[in-house]
Design a protein around this motif. Structure first.
Motif, short mmCIF file in Angstrom:
data_model
loop_
_atom_site.label_atom_id
_atom_site.label_comp_id
_atom_site.label_asym_id
_atom_site.label_seq_id
_atom_site.Cartn_x
_atom_site.Cartn_y
_atom_site.Cartn_z
N SER A 240 52.34 2.72 38.61
CA SER A 240 51.27 2.25 38.11
C SER A 240 50.37 3.31 37.20
O SER A 240 49.50 3.13 36.66
CB SER A 240 50.30 1.84 39.19
N GLY A 241 51.20 4.49 37.34
CA GLY A 241 50.42 5.43 36.56
C GLY A 241 49.65 6.45 37.24
O GLY A 241 48.62 7.08 36.70
N LEU A 242 49.45 6.15 38.62
CA LEU A 242 48.24 7.00 39.30
C LEU A 242 48.95 8.36 39.46
O LEU A 242 50.05 8.57 39.74
CB LEU A 242 48.12 6.30 40.73
N PRO A 243 48.05 9.46 39.32
CA PRO A 243 48.46 10.82 39.82
C PRO A 243 49.07 10.85 41.22
O PRO A 243 48.32 10.65 42.12
CB PRO A 243 47.35 11.59 39.44
N VAL A 244 50.67 11.37 41.18
CA VAL A 244 51.20 11.58 42.42
C VAL A 244 51.74 12.93 42.39
O VAL A 244 52.10 13.38 41.36
CB VAL A 244 51.99 10.45 42.80
N ASP A 245 52.13 13.32 43.69
CA ASP A 245 52.78 14.73 43.86
C ASP A 245 54.37 14.42 43.66
O ASP A 245 54.81 13.35 43.34
CB ASP A 245 52.45 15.21 44.93
N GLU A 246 55.08 15.48 43.84
CA GLU A 246 56.34 15.37 43.73
C GLU A 246 57.06 14.45 44.67
O GLU A 246 58.19 13.91 44.45
CB GLU A 246 57.13 16.66 43.69
#
Length: 366
Positions: A248-254
């Motif tokens: 969805s384009g949310l900021p996520v980590d690795e």
């Protein structure tokens, strides 16, 4: 703003959102529409599952029914899953195809199981996540052919308690705990580790250190050594991230977990919050555990109220001093891990039982 007025959307009824609902019940819901998106009728309290496995609790004692809560809190309930979120248009996409507009959204859907990705596929493999799926499969195994030899993969708090629960279940099976390369309860004090080691030895639970894998022939191995046979393989290997936040384009980590700060707001998206196993703090290390999800609930509730009112003075969640763990040995005692301390006692088991039952009671009787 949605067509029907200001709207708060809660995705999932995890421990953190139960705290939000509790706040709505105690102090009245905000003067806006609140929508809960959650497919399950009841939420399982994970802290009581090992005791349930050992026959200390009935199934209904460990679950929180949602219908009375959402009714009293005047929350609209969509009994389905979210499969996407547009942070720009502020819409949640449901598995039904419906889109829900929101002004503020909070995400507490929990983490995803990842045992198959780490260990391999096998019909005997039962992942602790999602917890309701674990309970269903464990119940089926106990009802059809109670396992006599069980491997538990995972040396963290979840794996240790799972081993105790399995060892003291109806058939009292032989249990092997595979702790992984980081050993038993990594991150906990050495004193607690020693107490856990002694209790595992007392219950005749064998411990292996190494990474577990299912080979091409379906045999469970640790290192290069096959360690079969087993009737069931239980896995508590930590939480994985659901795929849709990244998609969805949310900021996520690795690892795919949603990046949040001390106010539990999503990085760069102040109108979206997240807590629990689906999120990861960027400023400080916070374990993925029910303890922190519970404590984050009141912070979410406060910040949802303030955001919808246009305020910027948001509350923050500090994890320090809250790493208080009580392991249920499933034999009438609990093991305390807190700070530098480790201790086993019967009064600690009574304390854990009181705390767990008090949590359930907060949401019962409605």
């Amino acid at each position: 703003m949605s067509d029907s007025g200001p709207t708060i959307v809660l995705l999932g009824a995890g421990h953190a959102h139960l705290g939000v609902i509790d706040d709505w019940l105690k102090h009245g819901s905000p003067p806006v529409r609140t929508i809960l998106v959650e497919p399950r009728d009841a939420m399982q309290y994970s802290g009581m599952v090992p005791g349930w496995m050992a026959g200390e609790y009935r199934d209904e004692e460990t679950r929180i029914a949602l219908a009375p809560l959402v009714r009293e809190a005047r929350i609209d309930w969509r009994r389905c899953r979210a499969v996407g979120l547009d942070p720009v248009s502020r819409e949640v996409l449901l598995e039904t195809g419906e889109r829900i507009a929101f002004d503020v959204c909070s995400i507490a859907i929990g983490g995803a199981g990842r045992a198959e990705n780490l260990v391999g596929r096998d019909p005997r493999l039962i992942d602790i996540r999602p917890i309701d799926g674990f309970i269903e499969r464990w119940s089926e195994a106990e009802d059809t052919a109670p396992p006599r030899r069980i491997a538990v993969i995972g040396g963290g708090a979840g794996g240790v308690e799972l081993a105790f629960g399995a060892r003291n279940s109806t058939s009292q099976p032989d249990v092997l705990l595979i702790a992984g390369e980081h050993g038993l309860i990594p991150g906990h004090p050495a004193a607690a580790r020693r107490v856990v080691e002694r209790e595992l030895e007392s219950q005749k639970i064998t411990v292996l250190t190494g990474e577990a894998q299912l080979d091409d022939d379906g045999a469970l191995t640790v290192g290069d050594k096959a360690i079969e046979p087993f009737d069931a393989i239980l896995a508590a290997v930590g939480s994985g991230a659901p795929s849709w936040p990244r998609e969805s384009g949310l900021p996520v980590d690795e690892d795919g977990f949603i990046r949040v700060g001390p106010t539990q707001q999503v990085e760069g998206l102040p109108h979206i919050l997240a807590a629990g196993d689906v999120a990861r703090r960027t400023d400080v290390r916070v374990r993925h555990s029910g303890v922190h999800a519970v404590y984050a609930g009141p912070v979410l509730a406060t910040n949802l109220r303030r955001l919808i009112a246009g305020r910027s003075d948001l509350a923050t969640y500090s994890p320090f001093g809250k790493d208080f763990y009580l392991f249920n040995t499933c034999r009438g005692t609990s093991i305390l891990s807190y700070g530098a301390f480790g201790l086993k006692a019967r009064w600690l088991r009574r304390l854990k039982d009181w705390l767990d039952r008090r949590w359930i009671a907060r949401f019962s009787g409605r």
